[in-house]
Design a protein around this motif. Structure first.
Motif, short mmCIF file in Angstrom:
data_model
loop_
_atom_site.label_atom_id
_atom_site.label_comp_id
_atom_site.label_asym_id
_atom_site.label_seq_id
_atom_site.Cartn_x
_atom_site.Cartn_y
_atom_site.Cartn_z
N VAL A 495 0.84 -1.21 0.00
CA VAL A 495 0.00 0.00 0.00
C VAL A 495 0.87 1.25 0.00
CG1 VAL A 495 -1.73 1.31 1.29
CG2 VAL A 495 -1.89 -1.19 1.16
N ASN A 496 1.92 1.24 0.82
CA ASN A 496 2.82 2.40 0.90
C ASN A 496 3.55 2.64 -0.41
OD1 ASN A 496 2.29 3.16 3.57
ND2 ASN A 496 3.70 1.64 4.38
N LEU A 497 3.96 1.56 -1.07
CA LEU A 497 4.65 1.70 -2.35
C LEU A 497 3.72 2.31 -3.40
CD1 LEU A 497 6.57 -1.72 -2.42
CD2 LEU A 497 7.56 0.55 -2.04
N TRP A 498 2.48 1.88 -3.40
CA TRP A 498 1.49 2.45 -4.32
C TRP A 498 1.29 3.94 -4.02
CZ3 TRP A 498 -1.00 2.12 -8.71
CH2 TRP A 498 -2.21 2.81 -8.90
N ASP A 499 1.21 4.27 -2.73
CA ASP A 499 1.04 5.67 -2.34
C ASP A 499 2.23 6.53 -2.78
OD1 ASP A 499 -1.41 5.14 -1.24
OD2 ASP A 499 -0.68 4.98 0.82
N GLN A 500 3.43 5.95 -2.73
CA GLN A 500 4.61 6.70 -3.16
C GLN A 500 4.53 7.05 -4.64
OE1 GLN A 500 8.62 5.41 -1.73
NE2 GLN A 500 7.45 3.89 -0.58
N ILE A 501 4.02 6.13 -5.43
CA ILE A 501 3.88 6.38 -6.87
C ILE A 501 2.83 7.47 -7.11
CG2 ILE A 501 3.07 5.34 -9.04
CD1 ILE A 501 4.46 2.74 -8.08
N LEU A 502 1.79 7.49 -6.29
CA LEU A 502 0.74 8.51 -6.44
C LEU A 502 1.16 9.87 -5.87
CD1 LEU A 502 -2.58 6.64 -5.58
CD2 LEU A 502 -1.35 6.77 -7.74
N ALA A 503 2.33 9.91 -5.19
CA ALA A 503 2.76 11.16 -4.56
C ALA A 503 3.24 12.20 -5.57
CB ALA A 503 3.87 10.87 -3.55
N TYR A 504 3.35 11.84 -6.82
CA TYR A 504 3.72 12.80 -7.86
C TYR A 504 2.67 13.91 -7.89
CZ TYR A 504 5.11 14.46 -12.52
OH TYR A 504 5.53 15.23 -13.58
N PRO A 505 3.07 15.19 -7.77
CA PRO A 505 2.10 16.29 -7.63
C PRO A 505 0.99 16.29 -8.69
CG PRO A 505 4.32 17.10 -7.26
CD PRO A 505 4.46 15.68 -7.71
N TYR A 506 1.35 15.98 -9.92
CA TYR A 506 0.36 16.00 -10.99
C TYR A 506 -0.72 14.94 -10.75
CZ TYR A 506 -1.51 15.78 -15.77
OH TYR A 506 -2.33 15.78 -16.87
N PHE A 507 -0.29 13.77 -10.24
CA PHE A 507 -1.26 12.71 -9.94
C PHE A 507 -2.16 13.12 -8.78
CE2 PHE A 507 1.86 9.22 -11.55
CZ PHE A 507 1.57 9.58 -12.85
N LYS A 508 -1.58 13.74 -7.77
CA LYS A 508 -2.37 14.15 -6.60
C LYS A 508 -3.44 15.16 -7.00
CE LYS A 508 0.05 14.86 -2.77
NZ LYS A 508 1.15 15.35 -1.89
N GLU A 509 -3.05 16.06 -7.89
CA GLU A 509 -4.03 17.05 -8.36
C GLU A 509 -5.11 16.38 -9.19
OE1 GLU A 509 -4.32 20.86 -11.40
OE2 GLU A 509 -2.35 20.06 -10.84
N MET A 510 -4.71 15.46 -10.06
CA MET A 510 -5.65 14.82 -10.97
C MET A 510 -6.68 13.98 -10.21
SD MET A 510 -4.75 12.65 -14.43
CE MET A 510 -4.01 14.05 -15.27
N LEU A 511 -6.27 13.41 -9.07
CA LEU A 511 -7.18 12.58 -8.29
C LEU A 511 -8.31 13.40 -7.67
CD1 LEU A 511 -4.70 10.10 -6.55
CD2 LEU A 511 -6.62 9.48 -8.02
N THR A 512 -8.16 14.71 -7.62
CA THR A 512 -9.23 15.56 -7.07
C THR A 512 -10.26 15.94 -8.13
OG1 THR A 512 -8.01 17.63 -7.53
CG2 THR A 512 -7.59 16.53 -5.41
N TRP A 513 -9.96 15.65 -9.40
CA TRP A 513 -10.88 16.02 -10.47
C TRP A 513 -12.09 15.08 -10.45
CZ3 TRP A 513 -6.88 16.54 -15.06
CH2 TRP A 513 -6.00 17.60 -14.76
N PRO A 514 -13.30 15.63 -10.48
CA PRO A 514 -14.50 14.78 -10.41
C PRO A 514 -14.80 14.05 -11.72
CG PRO A 514 -15.12 17.09 -10.60
CD PRO A 514 -13.63 17.06 -10.45
N GLU A 515 -14.30 14.59 -12.82
CA GLU A 515 -14.59 13.99 -14.12
C GLU A 515 -13.31 13.79 -14.92
OE1 GLU A 515 -17.30 16.50 -16.13
OE2 GLU A 515 -18.96 16.14 -14.74
N ALA A 516 -13.41 12.91 -15.89
CA ALA A 516 -12.25 12.64 -16.75
C ALA A 516 -11.94 13.86 -17.61
CB ALA A 516 -12.53 11.43 -17.63
N PRO A 517 -10.64 14.17 -17.79
CA PRO A 517 -10.27 15.30 -18.65
C PRO A 517 -10.64 15.04 -20.11
CG PRO A 517 -8.37 14.42 -17.43
CD PRO A 517 -9.50 13.49 -17.21
N ALA A 518 -10.60 16.09 -20.88
CA ALA A 518 -11.02 15.99 -22.28
C ALA A 518 -9.93 15.41 -23.17
CB ALA A 518 -11.46 17.36 -22.79
N THR A 519 -8.67 15.78 -22.91
CA THR A 519 -7.60 15.33 -23.80
C THR A 519 -7.35 13.84 -23.62
OG1 THR A 519 -5.89 15.86 -22.18
CG2 THR A 519 -6.50 17.60 -23.73
#
Length: 565
Positions: A495-519
């Motif tokens: 679980v911690n290893l997965w969280d480390q991969i998600l710690a990339y700032p762009y991923f953290k921001e994207m996880l807050t988006w309620p809908e899928a991006p257009a591009t």
């Protein structure tokens, strides 16, 4: 021919130093002491009954030594790249004075400071040989070794007012506030919490072992413990120092060099070993070039250099404090080094050793649970204990093996542990058999997590965050049927290893988006993130279910198959 008679240090032979050549460079001093200590501490007492060190004893993690060889030399030493200031030093010792300082009176006083700490039978000979000599001169150090190596406590070497290194102290006590150091270190690792005694009790041994191993020792007696903690303190004070220890139990010279003023000293170990016959036959140049101190027993001087590793609680296997970075065979006469050997980390011989254990043909020794020295694998009970200790010691090595090598080791172990012909014997030693099987299962699970661990590391594969995410998601998908059954601490690591991969700032921001991006690209990344998070949530629920059933006493909890939509 005298050992190391052809060695050259700074343009001088060892004989030249015995004739009075001064040593001013700290690295020349280090090399000088290395040769003298090997000569006096290892080679001088060597005979046909000498207890040679097994190569595996020099491989971390280090084991407790059970035997004490009181007839063998031992010593401790601290050397400083500066003059001493007696009252301001942070440790206690008896100060020696040069003849230049105090004339014949100083010579007498130096004798008086050393003689009380020698065995009675050594005192007359010592007084006769050194009454008229300035004992502080390193010209006499090799001769003094015959006596100093049978004294309690430590020697002290430092510079005089001219900048020459001298023996300026004896009977030194290294300060070691073990309690404070251990608790402070444990808290810095996040292992100890204030007012939490159960956690302290559970984690104390790991912290203690990790701390000692950073300085090249197991949890050991006072001589080695105080040397490790003194080196730790000197490093903290930014001293330029050298601490050396030879124990009567480990028969190994351990050198902790802080001359470079780094956070941790350079750890080196030197011992007499016997090369395996097959390895010696494969390397005939060692015989031809005279590298053996005893050709008949294939006895060689092995020096091992180590590197410390910073503790990382996210590592799948946390216990790695030291790693072997160099192995050298030292020539007993000219001091040349052969670095072509891989005695400690050779995979083929590692698997051969495992095969011998399984077959009951292994002739070495190993420490079982720090309480029992095993010297045989003839009975199944001995074999199971040996395997348990072997798996404990080599857990990290196995866990990081290539898939091919790991499968070879696993297959070898399973042919023994799962052999139906041994069912009755294993039933008699059910708890011991279960212990080994569980250890193997743990290492197997840890090995499975290696790809995810590499993806999470900053110094891992040279790929971008999206590729890492893609690889991590593929890993979770491929292991989703196995991960719920992982040991709790290993599942938490996953679980911690997965969280480390998600710690990339762009991923953290994207996880807050309620809908899928257009591009298309961003949509694909967002979908992978959502898919991974949902999968991890499901795995955590399943793991909790399995763990709960196991705590209730269910022997082999199995998840119910998913209902097909």
């Amino acid at each position: 021919m005298e050992y190391f008679s052809e060695v050259q240090l700074g343009g001088y032979t060892l004989a030249a130093f015995r004739q009075g050549a001064a040593i001013r460079d700290r690295y020349v001093l280090k090399d000088f002491l290395e040769y003298v200590h090997i000569q006096q501490g290892l080679l001088a007492p060597y005979d046909s009954s000498y207890p040679l060190v097994e190569p595996r004893e020099l491989l971390p993690s280090f084991e407790k030594n059970f035997a004490e060889y009181h007839h063998l030399p031992s010593f401790s030493l601290a050397a400083f790249n500066r003059p001493l200031s007696y009252q301001e030093e942070i440790f206690q010792f008896d100060l020696l004075h040069t003849q230049e300082e105090g004339g014949k009176k100083a010579l007498r006083e130096n004798l008086d400071r050393i003689i009380p700490h020698l065995d009675r039978d050594l005192r007359p000979g010592f007084k006769q040989r050194f009454a008229a000599k300035d004992l502080t001169e390193l010209a006499h150090y090799q001769e003094l070794g015959e006596f100093l190596f049978h004294m309690d406590r430590a020697q002290v070497i430092a510079k005089d007012h001219r900048g020459d290194f001298r023996l300026l102290g004896v009977y030194a006590s290294f300060p070691s506030d073990l309690d404070t150091e251990l608790k402070t270190f444990g808290r810095s690792l996040g292992k100890f919490k204030r007012l939490d005694s159960p956690t302290y009790e559970r984690e104390r041994y790991f912290v203690y072992q990790f701390l000692m191993e950073l300085y090249g020792f197991p949890i050991a007696a006072e001589r080695r413990t105080s040397a490790a903690l003194f080196a730790r303190k000197l490093s903290r004070l930014k001293e330029q120092y050298l601490v050396k220890v030879l124990g009567q139990s480990d028969r190994t010279i351990t050198s902790l060099s802080g001359f470079d003023q780094k956070k941790y000293p350079l750890v080196e170990k030197t011992a007499l070993i016997s090369l395996p016959k097959a390895l010696a036959e494969a390397l005939p140049h060692l015989w031809d070039q005279g590298f053996y101190a005893d050709p008949e027993r294939r006895v060689a001087i092995l020096k091992v250099t180590y590197q410390q590793h910073k503790y990382n609680r996210f590592n799948v296997l946390e216990d790695r404090a030291l790693a072997v970075v160099k192995q050298e065979i030292i020539h007993p006469y000219h001091g040349g080094r052969d670095t072509s050997l891989n005695i400690l980390k050779d995979t083929k011989r590692f698997l051969k050793e495992l095969t011998d254990i399984v077959r009951g043909e292994h002739g070495g020794t190993i420490s079982y649970r720090r309480a029992e020295l095993l010297a045989s694998t003839k009975t199944h009970e001995e074999r199971l204990k040996f395997l348990s200790a072997w798996l404990t010691k080599n857990q990290r090595r196995l866990g990081t093996y290539s898939q091919e090598s790991f499968e070879a080791a696993k297959k070898m172990l399973n042919t023994y542990l799962l052999n139906r012909e041994h069912r009755e014997v294993f039933a008699k030693h059910a708890e011991l058999h279960r212990e080994v099987v569980q250890q193997l299962a743990y290492v197997f699970q840890a090995h499975q997590l290696q790809p995810l661990e590499k993806l999470s590391q900053k110094d891992g594969p040279p790929i971008g965050p999206t590729r890492r995410l893609e690889g991590a998601l593929a890993f979770l998908e491929s292991k989703k049927d196995e991960l719920p059954y992982f040991y709790p601490d290993l599942f938490d690591k996953c679980v911690n290893l997965w969280d480390q991969i998600l710690a990339y700032p762009y991923f953290k921001e994207m996880l807050t988006w309620p809908e899928a991006p257009a591009t298309p690209f961003r949509r694909r990344v967002w979908e992978m993130l959502v898919q991974g998070q949902n999968l991890m949530k499901e795995l955590m629920e399943q793991h909790l279910q399995v763990h709960t059933e196991a705590q209730r006493g269910t022997p082999f909890p199995v998840l119910a198959p998913k209902k097909q939509p």
